[in-house]
Motif scaffolding. Structure first.
Motif, PDB file in Angstrom:
ATOM      1  N   TYR A  11      47.631  44.215  37.727  1.00 40.32           N
ATOM      2  CA  TYR A  11      46.556  45.205  37.656  1.00 40.32           C
ATOM      3  C   TYR A  11      45.232  44.601  37.195  1.00 40.32           C
ATOM      4  O   TYR A  11      44.178  44.857  37.771  1.00 40.32           O
ATOM      5  CB  TYR A  11      46.994  46.317  36.705  1.00 40.32           C
ATOM      6  N   VAL A  12      45.285  43.764  36.162  1.00 44.07           N
ATOM      7  CA  VAL A  12      44.040  43.239  35.582  1.00 44.07           C
ATOM      8  C   VAL A  12      43.351  42.239  36.508  1.00 44.07           C
ATOM      9  O   VAL A  12      42.148  42.019  36.405  1.00 44.07           O
ATOM     10  CB  VAL A  12      44.322  42.608  34.199  1.00 44.07           C
ATOM     11  N   PHE A  13      44.098  41.643  37.441  1.00 44.19           N
ATOM     12  CA  PHE A  13      43.503  40.665  38.358  1.00 44.19           C
ATOM     13  C   PHE A  13      42.348  41.289  39.138  1.00 44.19           C
ATOM     14  O   PHE A  13      41.284  40.672  39.306  1.00 44.19           O
ATOM     15  CB  PHE A  13      44.565  40.131  39.321  1.00 44.19           C
ATOM     16  N   ASP A  14      42.533  42.513  39.610  1.00 50.47           N
ATOM     17  CA  ASP A  14      41.471  43.173  40.370  1.00 50.47           C
ATOM     18  C   ASP A  14      40.234  43.418  39.522  1.00 50.47           C
ATOM     19  O   ASP A  14      39.111  43.425  40.043  1.00 50.47           O
ATOM     20  CB  ASP A  14      41.978  44.502  40.938  1.00 50.47           C
ATOM     21  N   VAL A 163      48.608  55.494  38.264  1.00 52.99           N
ATOM     22  CA  VAL A 163      47.358  54.733  38.352  1.00 52.99           C
ATOM     23  C   VAL A 163      47.602  53.386  39.032  1.00 52.99           C
ATOM     24  O   VAL A 163      48.557  52.673  38.702  1.00 52.99           O
ATOM     25  CB  VAL A 163      46.755  54.522  36.949  1.00 52.99           C
ATOM     26  N   GLN A 164      46.727  53.040  39.970  1.00 56.28           N
ATOM     27  CA  GLN A 164      46.840  51.771  40.691  1.00 56.28           C
ATOM     28  C   GLN A 164      45.480  51.080  40.780  1.00 56.28           C
ATOM     29  O   GLN A 164      44.436  51.728  40.705  1.00 56.28           O
ATOM     30  CB  GLN A 164      47.364  51.991  42.111  1.00 56.28           C
ATOM     31  N   SER A 165      45.521  49.770  40.935  1.00 50.70           N
ATOM     32  CA  SER A 165      44.309  48.987  41.163  1.00 50.70           C
ATOM     33  C   SER A 165      43.899  49.121  42.634  1.00 50.70           C
ATOM     34  O   SER A 165      44.663  49.638  43.453  1.00 50.70           O
ATOM     35  CB  SER A 165      44.573  47.521  40.827  1.00 50.70           C
ATOM     36  N   PRO A 166      42.701  48.637  43.005  1.00 48.71           N
ATOM     37  CA  PRO A 166      42.263  48.727  44.405  1.00 48.71           C
ATOM     38  C   PRO A 166      43.207  48.053  45.401  1.00 48.71           C
ATOM     39  O   PRO A 166      43.235  48.420  46.571  1.00 48.71           O
ATOM     40  CB  PRO A 166      40.900  48.035  44.390  1.00 48.71           C
ATOM     41  N   THR A 167      43.985  47.059  44.964  1.00 51.40           N
ATOM     42  CA  THR A 167      44.934  46.420  45.879  1.00 51.40           C
ATOM     43  C   THR A 167      46.363  46.914  45.673  1.00 51.40           C
ATOM     44  O   THR A 167      47.312  46.310  46.162  1.00 51.40           O
ATOM     45  CB  THR A 167      44.910  44.890  45.724  1.00 51.40           C
ATOM     46  N   GLY A 168      46.500  48.018  44.931  1.00 50.71           N
ATOM     47  CA  GLY A 168      47.804  48.656  44.828  1.00 50.71           C
ATOM     48  C   GLY A 168      48.690  48.211  43.684  1.00 50.71           C
ATOM     49  O   GLY A 168      49.865  48.615  43.617  1.00 50.71           O
ATOM     50  N   ALA A 169      48.178  47.429  42.760  1.00 48.94           N
ATOM     51  CA  ALA A 169      48.992  47.031  41.607  1.00 48.94           C
ATOM     52  C   ALA A 169      49.083  48.195  40.635  1.00 48.94           C
ATOM     53  O   ALA A 169      48.063  48.791  40.275  1.00 48.94           O
ATOM     54  CB  ALA A 169      48.378  45.819  40.910  1.00 48.94           C
ATOM     55  N   PRO A 170      50.280  48.564  40.193  1.00 50.04           N
ATOM     56  CA  PRO A 170      50.410  49.672  39.250  1.00 50.04           C
ATOM     57  C   PRO A 170      49.876  49.308  37.877  1.00 50.04           C
ATOM     58  O   PRO A 170      49.969  48.154  37.451  1.00 50.04           O
ATOM     59  CB  PRO A 170      51.921  49.918  39.204  1.00 50.04           C
ATOM     60  N   LYS A 325      30.403  44.403  44.399  1.00 52.86           N
ATOM     61  CA  LYS A 325      30.365  43.934  45.780  1.00 52.86           C
ATOM     62  C   LYS A 325      31.710  43.380  46.211  1.00 52.86           C
ATOM     63  O   LYS A 325      31.808  42.351  46.858  1.00 52.86           O
ATOM     64  CB  LYS A 325      29.271  42.875  45.935  1.00 52.86           C
ATOM     65  N   GLY A 326      32.768  44.085  45.794  1.00 51.98           N
ATOM     66  CA  GLY A 326      34.114  43.666  46.152  1.00 51.98           C
ATOM     67  C   GLY A 326      34.357  43.734  47.650  1.00 51.98           C
ATOM     68  O   GLY A 326      33.689  44.455  48.388  1.00 51.98           O
ATOM     69  N   ALA A 327      35.359  42.997  48.098  1.00 49.08           N
ATOM     70  CA  ALA A 327      35.653  42.920  49.525  1.00 49.08           C
ATOM     71  C   ALA A 327      36.559  44.060  49.972  1.00 49.08           C
ATOM     72  O   ALA A 327      37.352  44.587  49.207  1.00 49.08           O
ATOM     73  CB  ALA A 327      36.336  41.576  49.826  1.00 49.08           C
ATOM     74  N   ASN A 328      36.422  44.430  51.227  1.00 45.45           N
ATOM     75  CA  ASN A 328      37.346  45.356  51.905  1.00 45.45           C
ATOM     76  C   ASN A 328      37.550  46.655  51.148  1.00 45.45           C
ATOM     77  O   ASN A 328      38.677  47.106  50.928  1.00 45.45           O
ATOM     78  CB  ASN A 328      38.713  44.676  52.100  1.00 45.45           C
ATOM     79  N   ARG A 329      36.463  47.302  50.767  1.00 46.52           N
ATOM     80  CA  ARG A 329      36.589  48.543  50.001  1.00 46.52           C
ATOM     81  C   ARG A 329      36.258  49.748  50.864  1.00 46.52           C
ATOM     82  O   ARG A 329      35.323  49.732  51.663  1.00 46.52           O
ATOM     83  CB  ARG A 329      35.662  48.521  48.780  1.00 46.52           C
TER      84      ARG A 329
END
Length: 438
Positions: A11-14, A163-170, A325-329
């Motif tokens: 989760y924190v990676f995002d 709750v999930q991160s933008p790439t789906g990490a819980p 300015k994250g990618a693929n949002r």
């Protein structure tokens, strides 16, 4: 160019990747996660390389820093392996949940001449820079007392499992609850407190488990304290009371009270949180007795309650949290990002890595040395484990004084000289004198 590689893609990676656009001086060599699905997901999303094993990552001699974002129980093993391979390490907080292991890592890094540093990096933000400068300017006289809150809402009512991160990490809610709110979060306040006022010389703490069944998943242990209260006696002669909980409504406030006034920050989780300065007067102190003036800021400000909002000291990476300015949002993610930055929190988690790399390239001491983070680690563990009967203790660790971030003390604004009471506050002084007479 500083080359880094991440171990752990949860989760924190995002959150780290949100501000990558603002750090062109940092190159991401790749990522590794024991869950290949996660590493593949983030590699595709952010266009980064995947290392198939930790050994392969550590064998890449071009890497300057290994960024340890694994779960807390894996921190020790991953950091130790990275140090043994000759890599500098930046670790998420805390280093470990075993103080002897944390000391072992610090000793190992020192013996090998390597950098061991880590989160939280909020001592480099605009908010603390402003606070630090105002204190150095004598804006509140002599600081004597700190009140710091880190309440993160009643966890049992927040549906955190969804709750999930933008790439789906819980969101790692089970780990957060099992490790405890204090171990996970008190470091944010301790970093500010100890950087400005020195190490904790003695402490008294209390912690307790209050609310059962916060999530559907079984927890091990199930009864980790969800509230803690600590009183800290600091080397600079200041005392601090710090409260953490998963029980009370959200409050991330930080107040420094001096003998002439106070400074407070609304949200320690926001790198550009508003900073307010109030220099005490007989008018403002007397006006606080009134219920209406205390609870109606518009009227209270007439009497000086609340003071003034300070213009923030801007630093070299201030812009990082002012845009995303994250990618693929998707459009929804863009809106949520804007709302989060404006109203909830904004953190540049790459800032600590950037500061560590900048100091290393300049041949300067680390701005957050391992001994400093070791001390925060010990205090967090002492407070979390103080228990319902309370504990009084003297920490076994300490550190040399921390310098304020570069450029802060040379900032042109003098917050003491530029502060003046409102015109109405000055005129009301005579009225207050009359009301206090028989």
């Amino acid at each position: 160019m500083t080359r880094i590689a991440f171990v752990g893609c949860g989760y924190v990676f995002d959150i780290y990747m949100r501000t990558k656009w603002a750090h062109p001086e940092i190159e991401i060599c790749g990522v590794f996660d024991i869950d290949l699905t996660r590493s593949t997901t983030v590699a595709n999303h952010y266009a980064v390389k995947i290392y198939q094993s930790l050994d392969l990552l550590l064998a890449d001699t071009s890497i300057d820093f290994v960024i340890n974002l694994t779960n807390i129980q894996s921190h020790f093993a991953v950091t130790k392996q990275a140090l043994l391979s000759g890599r500098n390490v930046y670790s998420e907080k805390p280093f470990t949940t075993d103080l002897s292991q944390a000391k072992e890592l610090v000793d190992l890094a020192n013996a090998k001449g390597l950098i061991l540093t880590g989160a939280p990096c909020n001592i480099f933000t605009d908010s603390i820079a402003t606070l630090w400068k105002a204190l150095k300017d004598g804006a509140i006289g002599r600081p004597v007392l700190i009140y710091a809150e880190l309440d993160d809402n009643p966890a049992h009512l927040m549906n955190l499992e969804a709750v999930q991160s933008p790439t789906g990490a819980p969101f790692p809610v089970a780990e957060e609850l099992q490790e405890g709110c204090t171990v996970e979060h008190i470091g944010y306040h301790l970093a500010w407190i100890c950087s400005m006022f020195g190490p904790v010389q003695s402490f008294t703490g209390f912690s307790k488990y209050l609310v059962e069944k916060k999530i559907s998943k079984p927890l091990h242990p199930h009864d980790t304290a969800d509230v803690s209260i600590a009183c800290l006696n600091l080397a600079a002669g200041v005392i601090a009371r710090v409260t953490c909980s998963w029980v009370a409504p959200r409050n991330h406030g930080f107040r420094v009270i001096g003998d002439q006034g106070e400074i407070w920050v609304d949200n320690i989780f926001h790198d550009q949180s508003a900073v307010y300065l109030e220099r005490f007067s007989r008018v403002s102190l007397a006006a606080r007795k009134s219920y209406t003036l205390r609870n109606q800021p518009l009227f209270g400000s007439i009497f000086g309650i609340g003071g003034r909002r300070l213009r923030l000291v801007r630093r070299w990476k201030s812009h990082a949290v002012e845009s995303d300015k994250g990618a693929n949002r998707s459009w929804k993610q863009k809106f949520v990002s804007w709302l989060r930055r404006r109203e909830i929190y904004a953190q540049d988690k790459l800032l600590g890595i950037a500061e560590a790399a900048r100091a290393a390239k300049a041949g300067q001491p680390q701005p957050m040395p391992a001994e400093f983070l070791l001390h925060l680690n010990e205090i967090a563990l002492l407070v979390q484990r103080s228990g319902p009967n309370g504990v009084a203790a003297v920490p076994s660790t300490s550190f040399e004084p921390i310098s304020s971030p570069s450029g802060v003390l040379n900032h042109a604004t003098n917050y003491s000289d530029t502060y003046s009471p409102r015109l109405t506050e000055r005129y009301l002084t005579r009225i207050v004198d009359v009301l206090h007479r028989r």
